[in-house]
Design a protein around this motif. Structure first.
Motif, mmCIF file in Angstrom:
data_model
loop_
_atom_site.group_PDB
_atom_site.id
_atom_site.type_symbol
_atom_site.label_atom_id
_atom_site.label_comp_id
_atom_site.label_asym_id
_atom_site.label_seq_id
_atom_site.Cartn_x
_atom_site.Cartn_y
_atom_site.Cartn_z
ATOM 1 N N PRO A 1 -15.201 -8.752 4.523
ATOM 2 C CA PRO A 1 -14.548 -7.573 3.937
ATOM 3 C C PRO A 1 -14.936 -7.357 2.473
ATOM 4 N N ALA A 2 -16.207 -7.054 2.251
ATOM 5 C CA ALA A 2 -16.710 -6.873 0.882
ATOM 6 C C ALA A 2 -16.447 -5.439 0.437
ATOM 7 N N PHE A 3 -15.187 -5.146 0.121
ATOM 8 C CA PHE A 3 -14.816 -3.793 -0.281
ATOM 9 C C PHE A 3 -15.643 -3.307 -1.474
ATOM 10 N N SER A 4 -16.038 -4.242 -2.322
ATOM 11 C CA SER A 4 -16.761 -3.880 -3.547
ATOM 12 C C SER A 4 -18.093 -3.192 -3.266
ATOM 13 N N LEU A 5 -18.642 -3.357 -2.067
ATOM 14 C CA LEU A 5 -19.943 -2.777 -1.744
ATOM 15 C C LEU A 5 -19.823 -1.425 -1.046
ATOM 16 N N LEU A 6 -18.623 -0.967 -0.774
ATOM 17 C CA LEU A 6 -18.421 0.320 -0.120
ATOM 18 C C LEU A 6 -18.481 1.460 -1.136
ATOM 19 N N PRO A 7 -18.987 2.627 -0.741
ATOM 20 C CA PRO A 7 -19.027 3.749 -1.690
ATOM 21 C C PRO A 7 -17.646 4.214 -2.137
ATOM 22 N N ASP A 8 -16.637 3.996 -1.293
ATOM 23 C CA ASP A 8 -15.258 4.351 -1.641
ATOM 24 C C ASP A 8 -14.437 3.103 -1.975
ATOM 25 N N ALA A 9 -15.069 2.174 -2.669
ATOM 26 C CA ALA A 9 -14.415 0.894 -2.988
ATOM 27 C C ALA A 9 -13.089 1.094 -3.702
ATOM 28 N N ALA A 10 -13.011 2.066 -4.601
ATOM 29 C CA ALA A 10 -11.780 2.276 -5.376
ATOM 30 C C ALA A 10 -10.589 2.538 -4.455
ATOM 31 N N HIS A 11 -10.822 3.269 -3.370
ATOM 32 C CA HIS A 11 -9.741 3.549 -2.420
ATOM 33 C C HIS A 11 -9.228 2.264 -1.784
ATOM 34 N N TRP A 12 -10.146 1.381 -1.380
ATOM 35 C CA TRP A 12 -9.743 0.154 -0.685
ATOM 36 C C TRP A 12 -9.123 -0.848 -1.645
ATOM 37 N N PHE A 13 -9.581 -0.863 -2.898
ATOM 38 C CA PHE A 13 -8.916 -1.687 -3.906
ATOM 39 C C PHE A 13 -7.474 -1.217 -4.090
ATOM 40 N N ALA A 14 -7.287 0.111 -4.135
ATOM 41 C CA ALA A 14 -5.934 0.654 -4.308
ATOM 42 C C ALA A 14 -5.055 0.308 -3.115
ATOM 43 N N LEU A 15 -5.614 0.412 -1.897
ATOM 44 C CA LEU A 15 -4.847 0.060 -0.703
ATOM 45 C C LEU A 15 -4.439 -1.404 -0.734
ATOM 46 N N ALA A 16 -5.354 -2.277 -1.133
ATOM 47 C CA ALA A 16 -5.024 -3.699 -1.232
ATOM 48 C C ALA A 16 -3.888 -3.915 -2.228
ATOM 49 N N GLY A 17 -3.947 -3.220 -3.351
ATOM 50 C CA GLY A 17 -2.888 -3.328 -4.345
ATOM 51 C C GLY A 17 -1.553 -2.853 -3.804
ATOM 52 N N GLU A 18 -1.565 -1.765 -3.041
ATOM 53 C CA GLU A 18 -0.325 -1.254 -2.447
ATOM 54 C C GLU A 18 0.239 -2.256 -1.439
ATOM 55 N N ALA A 19 -0.634 -2.874 -0.656
ATOM 56 C CA ALA A 19 -0.170 -3.852 0.333
ATOM 57 C C ALA A 19 0.466 -5.063 -0.346
ATOM 58 N N VAL A 20 -0.142 -5.523 -1.435
ATOM 59 C CA VAL A 20 0.421 -6.657 -2.161
ATOM 60 C C VAL A 20 1.779 -6.290 -2.749
ATOM 61 N N ALA A 21 1.879 -5.083 -3.339
ATOM 62 C CA ALA A 21 3.150 -4.637 -3.914
ATOM 63 C C ALA A 21 4.233 -4.538 -2.842
ATOM 64 N N LEU A 22 3.871 -4.009 -1.672
ATOM 65 C CA LEU A 22 4.837 -3.914 -0.577
ATOM 66 C C LEU A 22 5.284 -5.287 -0.111
ATOM 67 N N CYS A 23 4.343 -6.228 -0.085
ATOM 68 C CA CYS A 23 4.697 -7.588 0.314
ATOM 69 C C CYS A 23 5.742 -8.169 -0.628
ATOM 70 N N LEU A 24 5.551 -7.963 -1.922
ATOM 71 C CA LEU A 24 6.490 -8.489 -2.912
ATOM 72 C C LEU A 24 7.847 -7.802 -2.822
ATOM 73 N N GLU A 25 7.845 -6.506 -2.498
ATOM 74 C CA GLU A 25 9.090 -5.728 -2.508
ATOM 75 C C GLU A 25 9.834 -5.767 -1.173
ATOM 76 N N GLU A 26 9.070 -5.702 -0.058
ATOM 77 C CA GLU A 26 9.711 -5.526 1.247
ATOM 78 C C GLU A 26 9.329 -6.584 2.275
ATOM 79 N N GLY A 27 8.313 -7.393 1.988
ATOM 80 C CA GLY A 27 7.936 -8.442 2.931
ATOM 81 C C GLY A 27 6.596 -8.194 3.604
ATOM 82 N N VAL A 28 6.208 -9.176 4.398
ATOM 83 C CA VAL A 28 4.888 -9.156 5.032
ATOM 84 C C VAL A 28 4.753 -8.025 6.039
ATOM 85 N N GLY A 29 5.795 -7.787 6.851
ATOM 86 C CA GLY A 29 5.707 -6.774 7.908
ATOM 87 C C GLY A 29 5.319 -5.406 7.387
ATOM 88 N N PRO A 30 6.081 -4.828 6.443
ATOM 89 C CA PRO A 30 5.705 -3.522 5.900
ATOM 90 C C PRO A 30 4.333 -3.521 5.227
#
Length: 278
Positions: free
Chosen positions: A127-156
């Motif tokens: 999963p080398a997101f850094s090599l995708l032309p839309d890498a910024a989108h996938w970095f943002a999604l990863a950040g959102e997933a981590v934030a959701l994990c901290l706030e609501e748990g693994v499931g969400p």
């Protein structure tokens, strides 16, 4: 699950690694990603044990490979160093390596920095997101997933991540499943929190070392059932970056677990390919 399996613990800086060994022959190290652990690779290891000494393990921070201090954000290089220590513990000969998902990124780093220890690597859907032309989108999604994990748990968090990537959380254990499968799923669900909180962000920004890998004994593979999905796109991006022709393996992103015998046959073909062939 397997009476021919031996297990042990290896002390490494900052952690104790749980590992399993099956079979006989040249060493094959498997490196899984996300919440996967040694049990998830066990069916594949069993199907390859007549041809290889297969090493499977729980990566640092997983339930059976505890950290010896408080949890912290981990990098690909640290996990590659763990893989190197496992190989050194079983011998000095170069080993075959199979890495999948974030385990494929770890394996690529191992090969790039320690080519003398790797006979041949099959890297599955890195999963080398850094090599995708839309890498910024996938970095943002990863950040959102981590934030959701901290706030609501693994499931969400995993639902959010899986909606766009196609990579879903492990299911809840069904009471009718074999005991080893129920235990594995329970551990995987616990391991996903570690993966999200301490691995996802640094892992997804990792950039493979092109100069070291372009002529290395390496095959890049994706699942035949993941065509057009994100991890297939990542595989194509890494292949283009390294100037390699990607190949396909059976099934989806966990084909090695769903169809281990078929997968083992195809993987063996790739591992046994002469130098210079994918």
């Amino acid at each position: 699950m397997d009476s021919t399996m031996d297990s042990g613990m290896l002390d490494v800086p900052g952690a104790r690694l749980y590992f399993e060994v099956r079979g006989a022959g040249p060493v094959l190290l498997t490196i899984l990603g996300g919440g996967g652990d040694a049990a998830m690779a066990a069916p594949l290891a069993g199907a390859l044990a007549d041809r290889y000494t297969v090493i499977t393990y729980d990566r640092r921070g997983a339930t059976r490979s505890p950290l010896t201090g408080p949890p912290y954000e981990q990098g690909i290089e640290e996990h590659a160093d763990d893989a190197l220590r496992l190989l050194s513990a079983v011998g000095e000969e170069p080993a075959h390596v199979f890495g999948t998902h974030s385990g494929a990124l770890i394996a690529l780093d191992l090969l790039a920095r320690h080519p003398e220890r790797v006979r041949r690597l099959v890297a599955h859907e890195p999963p080398a997101f850094s090599l995708l032309p839309d890498a910024a989108h996938w970095f943002a999604l990863a950040g959102e997933a981590v934030a959701l994990c901290l706030e609501e748990g693994v499931g969400p968090a995993m639902r959010k991540f899986g909606e766009e990537t196609g990579v879903t959380a492990p299911p809840e254990p069904d009471p009718n499943l074999p005991a080893w499968v129920k235990d594995m799923l329970t551990r995987m669900n616990a391991n996903m929190e570690t993966s999200l909180r301490y691995e996802m962000l640094p892992f997804c920004r990792y950039v493979p070392d092109a100069a070291a890998l372009r002529t290395a004994p390496l095959a890049l593979a994706s699942g035949v059932q993941t065509r057009s999905m994100l991890m297939h796109r990542c595989t194509l991006a890494v292949a283009g970056y390294l100037g390699l022709d990607p190949v396909e393996l059976p099934g989806d992103y966990v084909g090695y677990l769903r169809s281990p015998a078929e997968y083992a046959a195809e993987l063996h073909t790739l591992l046994a390919a002469p130098p210079g062939q994918p």
